[in-house]
Design an enzyme around this catalytic site. Structure first.
Site, mmCIF file in Angstrom:
data_model
loop_
_atom_site.group_PDB
_atom_site.id
_atom_site.type_symbol
_atom_site.label_atom_id
_atom_site.label_comp_id
_atom_site.label_asym_id
_atom_site.label_seq_id
_atom_site.Cartn_x
_atom_site.Cartn_y
_atom_site.Cartn_z
ATOM 1 N N HIS A 153 35.564 44.976 43.687
ATOM 2 C CA HIS A 153 34.115 44.848 43.911
ATOM 3 C C HIS A 153 33.795 44.896 45.392
ATOM 4 O O HIS A 153 34.459 44.275 46.206
ATOM 5 C CB HIS A 153 33.539 43.614 43.225
ATOM 6 C CG HIS A 153 33.995 42.290 43.757
ATOM 7 N ND1 HIS A 153 33.383 41.679 44.841
ATOM 8 C CD2 HIS A 153 34.990 41.451 43.380
ATOM 9 C CE1 HIS A 153 33.987 40.522 45.073
ATOM 10 N NE2 HIS A 153 34.966 40.355 44.219
ATOM 11 N N GLU A 169 29.564 41.666 41.993
ATOM 12 C CA GLU A 169 30.427 40.846 41.140
ATOM 13 C C GLU A 169 30.143 39.363 41.354
ATOM 14 O O GLU A 169 30.139 38.579 40.418
ATOM 15 C CB GLU A 169 31.909 41.142 41.448
ATOM 16 C CG GLU A 169 32.875 40.450 40.498
ATOM 17 C CD GLU A 169 33.227 39.028 40.907
ATOM 18 O OE1 GLU A 169 33.715 38.276 40.053
ATOM 19 O OE2 GLU A 169 32.998 38.665 42.064
ATOM 20 N N GLU A 170 29.928 38.983 42.613
ATOM 21 C CA GLU A 170 29.934 37.561 42.957
ATOM 22 C C GLU A 170 28.788 36.760 42.340
ATOM 23 O O GLU A 170 28.998 35.656 41.877
ATOM 24 C CB GLU A 170 29.911 37.388 44.482
ATOM 25 C CG GLU A 170 31.167 37.893 45.184
ATOM 26 C CD GLU A 170 32.398 37.035 44.902
ATOM 27 O OE1 GLU A 170 32.298 36.069 44.147
ATOM 28 O OE2 GLU A 170 33.460 37.349 45.450
ATOM 29 N N ASP A 174 41.223 42.156 42.280
ATOM 30 C CA ASP A 174 40.263 41.151 42.778
ATOM 31 C C ASP A 174 40.941 39.794 42.871
ATOM 32 O O ASP A 174 40.401 38.787 42.434
ATOM 33 C CB ASP A 174 39.031 41.091 41.864
ATOM 34 C CG ASP A 174 37.962 40.171 42.425
ATOM 35 O OD1 ASP A 174 38.028 39.872 43.634
ATOM 36 O OD2 ASP A 174 37.085 39.735 41.659
ATOM 37 N N HIS A 185 35.970 32.882 49.551
ATOM 38 C CA HIS A 185 34.554 32.499 49.675
ATOM 39 C C HIS A 185 34.272 31.620 50.892
ATOM 40 O O HIS A 185 33.338 30.816 50.874
ATOM 41 C CB HIS A 185 34.067 31.766 48.412
ATOM 42 C CG HIS A 185 34.125 32.588 47.172
ATOM 43 N ND1 HIS A 185 33.720 32.113 45.936
ATOM 44 C CD2 HIS A 185 34.529 33.864 46.949
ATOM 45 C CE1 HIS A 185 33.877 33.061 45.024
ATOM 46 N NE2 HIS A 185 34.374 34.134 45.612
HETATM 47 ZN ZN LIG Z 1 36.183 38.744 44.085
#
Ligand SMILES: [Zn+2]
Length: 490
Positions: A315, A361-362, A387, A458
């Protein structure tokens, strides 16, 4: 991360990049049996020792030849890393709705065109446009100090400053057990510890721990809390805050939610044991109207069955901290590199290999859903998503529990030995390809070593120099060979 069906929640649960066989990954995925028969060139190996149950096979010659060519094309190159550095240095992180995301998508399309890929295009996808705004968390009493925090994706803002007493729980499930008045008008801190990565099982403990982030806000709101703070979902911290999306349960009041660092969570937990603690939380987060984005797509058109497709991808969106190299810029570069290696190896498989760099995606999975809407009725013979960060290559994970598909793939395992000790295990696929998986498509996750992935995930620490160029190249070569095998086999 997979779509999870959660009772009472209508939104898609995007859990953000899950590389470990965590508890939720064990949920059976309703994959249909792999339609293709086992490879024709399977040959029984003579073994001096009697092995009554195990039937050893060797991979067909065409696959061994392809492995040699692909690995030769990959050897000595750092192109995947160089490209990732170029993209992230130029555009930075890539949150849905940002210009940086669209610029990065444009750059990948230009790059894949220059690589000589076919049918390069952007397929439009409307994505949520959440913006963080200014945010700050301070202890208000008994002392005054700033605490390192980051708002959770899709959170509502605070409308001014919220100063409230903090109550601490050690697990998201403990909130439901609180007295009905205990949390009313307060801020709940979920100080849920993520155990360290377990090298014996490969479990990152993400699956259970991340529930504090995804479910914490609505659980806290049910008890009348005015906001929730969540200990960052990481086992190691240098005061790094880790964001990620939350899921508001339908019909439950939406309250602001932020992650605090492990250090801040421990500090608040310690001090609150000595007496009442108040914090002031300010978050300017808001959700704007949907923005236009798109999936970036390119193909190696198949020579015999071009209508049959193997998807490889990652992604292209990221969170708005760091530069999103490990999550998931590197996955996208690996997929682009895999397609280029196949071309450089002079291979044109029987079926089409399609690179898809999914958007959003997130915090929405709109790219994966849009791809399925547009292409779900085309015959897909396989899908591979990268991913899970970009540690050293360790192989693949196969979604679902199809024993025949698993056995068929294991035949090819020895071909990957030039890249390290690679294996195919049973486990999970990928979030973006999960609609395909649910439709019965053989789905795999590229499975790099994830022992340090959640140190970065993240957070502002997710930047390019954490990645070894050889790891992108090795994973790309592995992905190229697996994609080629799926696209070529009988
Ligand atoms: Zn990811």
């Amino acid at each position: 991360m997979n779509l999870r069906a959660i009772a009472g929640i209508s939104v898609v649960a995007v859990l953000g990049c899950k590389p470990s066989p965590a508890p939720e990954a064990a949920t059976p995925i309703d994959a249909q049996p792999e339609p293709a028969p086992a490879p024709v060139a399977e040959v029984a190996v003579e073994s001096p020792a009697p092995a009554p149950v195990v039937r050893a096979n060797v991979p067909p010659k065409w696959a061994g030849d392809a492995a040699k060519k692909i690995f030769a094309a990959a050897k000595g190159k750092t192109r995947g890393w160089d490209r990732l550095a170029k993209m992230t240095d130029l555009y930075g992180h890539r949150l849905s709705g940002s210009q940086a995301l669209e610029d990065s998508i444009g750059w990948t399309l230009d790059t894949m065109r220059a690589d000589g890929q076919e049918n390069v295009r952007k397929e439009k996808v409307m994505v949520p446009h959440w913006v963080r705004g200014k945010e700050r968390l301070q202890m208000a009493s008994p002392a005054r100090r700033d605490l390192t925090m980051i708002g959770l994706g899709m959170s509502v803002g605070t409308r001014g400053t919220l100063t409230r007493e903090v109550i601490v729980v050690d697990h998201v499930d403990a909130i439901a057990k609180l007295d009905d008045t205990a949390a009313k008008g307060k801020i709940i801190l979920i100080n849920q510890v993520m155990p360290p990565y377990d090298p014996a099982t490969g479990d990152s403990h993400y699956g259970d721990t991340v529930r504090s982030r995804t479910r914490g806000a609505s659980e806290a709101a049910k008890k009348g809390a005015d906001a929730v703070l969540v200990r960052s979902v990481t086992a190691h911290s240098l005061d790094t805050p880790h964001t990620g999306t939350l899921i508001y349960e339908e019909g439950v009041r939406k309250i602001p939610a932020a992650a605090v660092t492990v250090e801040a969570a421990e500090f608040l937990s310690r001090t609150s044991k000595r007496g009442p603690v108040k914090v002031s939380l300010k978050m300017g987060a808001k959700l704007l109207p949907d923005a236009e984005s798109g999936n970036a797509i390119a193909e190696i058109v198949g020579r015999e069955k071009p209508e049959e497709v193997v998807v490889i991808g990652g992604h292209i969106d990221s969170w708005d901290v760091g530069d999103g190299s490990s999550d998931d810029g590197a996955g996208c570069m690996a997929a682009m590199e895999a397609a280029l290696l196949i071309r450089e190896a002079g291979l044109q498989p029987r079926r089409t290999i399609r690179v898809v760099l999914f958007t959003n995606e997130e915090n929405g999975l709109r790219g994966g859903l849009a791809y399925f809407d547009a292409h779900g009725n085309e015959p897909h013979v396989g899908a591979i998503e990268s991913d899970s960060g970009m540690g050293a290559p360790t192989g693949f994970s196969l979604a679902g529990d199809d024993a025949d598909a698993f056995a068929a793939l294991q035949v090819y395992q020895p071909l990957f030995s030039d890249l390290g000790e690679l294996s195919v295990i049973k486990g999970w696929g990928g979030a973006d390809i999960s609609p395909l998986t649910k439709n019965g498509v053989l789905s795999m996750a590229l499975r790099p070593d994830a022992s340090h992935y959640f140190d970065l995930h993240h957070s502002p620490a997710d930047t390019i120099e954490k990645i070894d160029p050889a790891h992108i190249q090795g994973n790309a070569a592995a992905m190229a060979l697996m994609a080629y095998i799926l696209a070529e086999r009988e």
